[in-house]
Design a protein around this motif. Sequence first.
Motif, mmCIF file in Angstrom:
data_model
loop_
_atom_site.group_PDB
_atom_site.id
_atom_site.type_symbol
_atom_site.label_atom_id
_atom_site.label_comp_id
_atom_site.label_asym_id
_atom_site.label_seq_id
_atom_site.Cartn_x
_atom_site.Cartn_y
_atom_site.Cartn_z
ATOM 1 N N PRO A 22 0.817 -1.231 0.000
ATOM 2 C CA PRO A 22 0.000 0.000 0.000
ATOM 3 C C PRO A 22 0.842 1.268 0.000
ATOM 4 C CG PRO A 22 -0.790 -1.507 1.677
ATOM 5 C CD PRO A 22 0.473 -2.080 1.136
ATOM 6 N N LEU A 23 1.974 1.250 0.681
ATOM 7 C CA LEU A 23 2.840 2.428 0.679
ATOM 8 C C LEU A 23 3.470 2.643 -0.696
ATOM 9 C CD1 LEU A 23 4.560 2.095 4.160
ATOM 10 C CD2 LEU A 23 2.753 3.674 3.476
ATOM 11 N N GLY A 24 3.805 1.572 -1.400
ATOM 12 C CA GLY A 24 4.325 1.686 -2.756
ATOM 13 C C GLY A 24 3.286 2.241 -3.722
ATOM 14 N N VAL A 25 2.043 1.811 -3.569
ATOM 15 C CA VAL A 25 0.963 2.328 -4.410
ATOM 16 C C VAL A 25 0.747 3.811 -4.128
ATOM 17 C CG1 VAL A 25 -1.510 2.178 -4.875
ATOM 18 C CG2 VAL A 25 -0.156 0.103 -4.701
ATOM 19 N N ALA A 26 0.750 4.180 -2.861
ATOM 20 C CA ALA A 26 0.570 5.591 -2.503
ATOM 21 C C ALA A 26 1.725 6.432 -3.039
ATOM 22 C CB ALA A 26 0.458 5.739 -0.992
ATOM 23 N N THR A 94 -8.446 -7.284 9.077
ATOM 24 C CA THR A 94 -8.453 -5.838 8.855
ATOM 25 C C THR A 94 -7.613 -5.478 7.636
ATOM 26 O OG1 THR A 94 -8.680 -5.486 11.230
ATOM 27 C CG2 THR A 94 -7.932 -3.614 9.916
ATOM 28 N N TYR A 95 -6.462 -6.092 7.516
ATOM 29 C CA TYR A 95 -5.595 -5.807 6.378
ATOM 30 C C TYR A 95 -6.238 -6.253 5.068
ATOM 31 C CZ TYR A 95 -1.465 -5.267 3.576
ATOM 32 O OH TYR A 95 -0.597 -4.868 2.605
ATOM 33 N N SER A 96 -6.923 -7.370 5.064
ATOM 34 C CA SER A 96 -7.593 -7.839 3.847
ATOM 35 C C SER A 96 -8.699 -6.878 3.430
ATOM 36 C CB SER A 96 -8.176 -9.239 4.050
ATOM 37 O OG SER A 96 -7.153 -10.167 4.266
ATOM 38 N N ILE A 97 -9.411 -6.331 4.399
ATOM 39 C CA ILE A 97 -10.456 -5.351 4.086
ATOM 40 C C ILE A 97 -9.837 -4.087 3.511
ATOM 41 C CG2 ILE A 97 -12.218 -3.862 5.118
ATOM 42 C CD1 ILE A 97 -12.844 -6.236 7.013
ATOM 43 N N LEU A 100 -8.895 -4.329 -0.189
ATOM 44 C CA LEU A 100 -9.978 -4.306 -1.164
ATOM 45 C C LEU A 100 -10.023 -2.992 -1.935
ATOM 46 C CD1 LEU A 100 -12.874 -5.968 0.846
ATOM 47 C CD2 LEU A 100 -11.562 -6.965 -1.015
ATOM 48 N N PHE A 101 -9.515 -1.927 -1.352
ATOM 49 C CA PHE A 101 -9.594 -0.613 -1.974
ATOM 50 C C PHE A 101 -8.455 -0.333 -2.952
ATOM 51 C CE2 PHE A 101 -11.819 -0.183 2.088
ATOM 52 C CZ PHE A 101 -13.077 0.132 1.595
ATOM 53 N N LEU A 102 -7.474 -1.216 -3.056
ATOM 54 C CA LEU A 102 -6.363 -1.046 -4.001
ATOM 55 C C LEU A 102 -6.673 -1.834 -5.275
ATOM 56 C CD1 LEU A 102 -3.254 -1.352 -1.683
ATOM 57 C CD2 LEU A 102 -4.243 0.706 -2.655
ATOM 58 N N ILE A 103 -7.436 -1.217 -6.142
ATOM 59 C CA ILE A 103 -7.930 -1.862 -7.355
ATOM 60 C C ILE A 103 -6.793 -1.953 -8.363
ATOM 61 C CG2 ILE A 103 -9.613 -1.635 -9.229
ATOM 62 C CD1 ILE A 103 -11.331 -0.084 -7.197
ATOM 63 N N THR A 107 -7.493 -5.637 -4.695
ATOM 64 C CA THR A 107 -8.840 -6.197 -4.546
ATOM 65 C C THR A 107 -8.795 -7.717 -4.643
ATOM 66 O OG1 THR A 107 -9.755 -4.199 -5.526
ATOM 67 C CG2 THR A 107 -11.189 -6.123 -5.449
ATOM 68 N N PHE A 108 -8.034 -8.212 -5.596
ATOM 69 C CA PHE A 108 -7.895 -9.664 -5.744
ATOM 70 C C PHE A 108 -7.252 -10.277 -4.506
ATOM 71 C CE2 PHE A 108 -5.154 -13.235 -6.990
ATOM 72 C CZ PHE A 108 -6.139 -14.145 -7.334
ATOM 73 N N LEU A 109 -6.162 -9.662 -4.035
ATOM 74 C CA LEU A 109 -5.477 -10.190 -2.852
ATOM 75 C C LEU A 109 -6.345 -10.056 -1.598
ATOM 76 C CD1 LEU A 109 -1.879 -8.857 -3.503
ATOM 77 C CD2 LEU A 109 -2.685 -11.206 -3.704
ATOM 78 N N GLY A 110 -7.095 -8.961 -1.491
ATOM 79 C CA GLY A 110 -7.986 -8.783 -0.349
ATOM 80 C C GLY A 110 -9.102 -9.812 -0.328
ATOM 81 N N LEU A 111 -9.714 -10.049 -1.490
ATOM 82 C CA LEU A 111 -10.761 -11.083 -1.565
ATOM 83 C C LEU A 111 -10.203 -12.460 -1.257
ATOM 84 C CD1 LEU A 111 -12.872 -10.030 -4.674
ATOM 85 C CD2 LEU A 111 -13.625 -10.151 -2.303
ATOM 86 N N LEU A 112 -9.023 -12.752 -1.792
ATOM 87 C CA LEU A 112 -8.389 -14.034 -1.516
ATOM 88 C C LEU A 112 -8.112 -14.196 -0.022
ATOM 89 C CD1 LEU A 112 -7.240 -16.574 -2.916
ATOM 90 C CD2 LEU A 112 -5.058 -15.381 -2.980
#
Length: 131
Positions: A22-26, A94-97, A100-103, A107-112
């Motif tokens: 998430p920090l890399g995406v940001a 919590t981390y998986s939820i 979900l917002f990193l499309i 999202t795929f990794l969060g759903l998994l």
Amino acid sequence: MSKEVIGKYIAILGLLLFWAFPLGVADAFYPMYSSFQDISLFGTNEPKINSEEISMLESMVVGFGIFMLGLMFLLVSVIGLNYRTNWLFWTLLTYSILLLFLIPVGTFLGLLGLIMLSLNRKKFGSDVHVT
């Protein structure tokens, strides 16, 4: 050291490395957002993109690589060392939820992650002991 202590430290290290993606995406999208702000503010439709903005995907790729390393540490802890406590379950949930917002990859990794945690929720808990 016991198996439980090693599993705990490896799980904590894996969870810390999880935040690299998430920090890399940001880090990748912040320069792009400021470029779009400049385009819409001045209305020239000719953005001046510097070399930092062109190489913005590097931070995403590095973050994803570190994320995968953290995932390997966590899998060793949960599967290999059988370290499954309540706090780890709720942290992963919590981390998986949040993922979900990193499309689309997040999202795929969060759903998994949510599917795997929901299927194995009975294996986590304070009554589960490391053997």
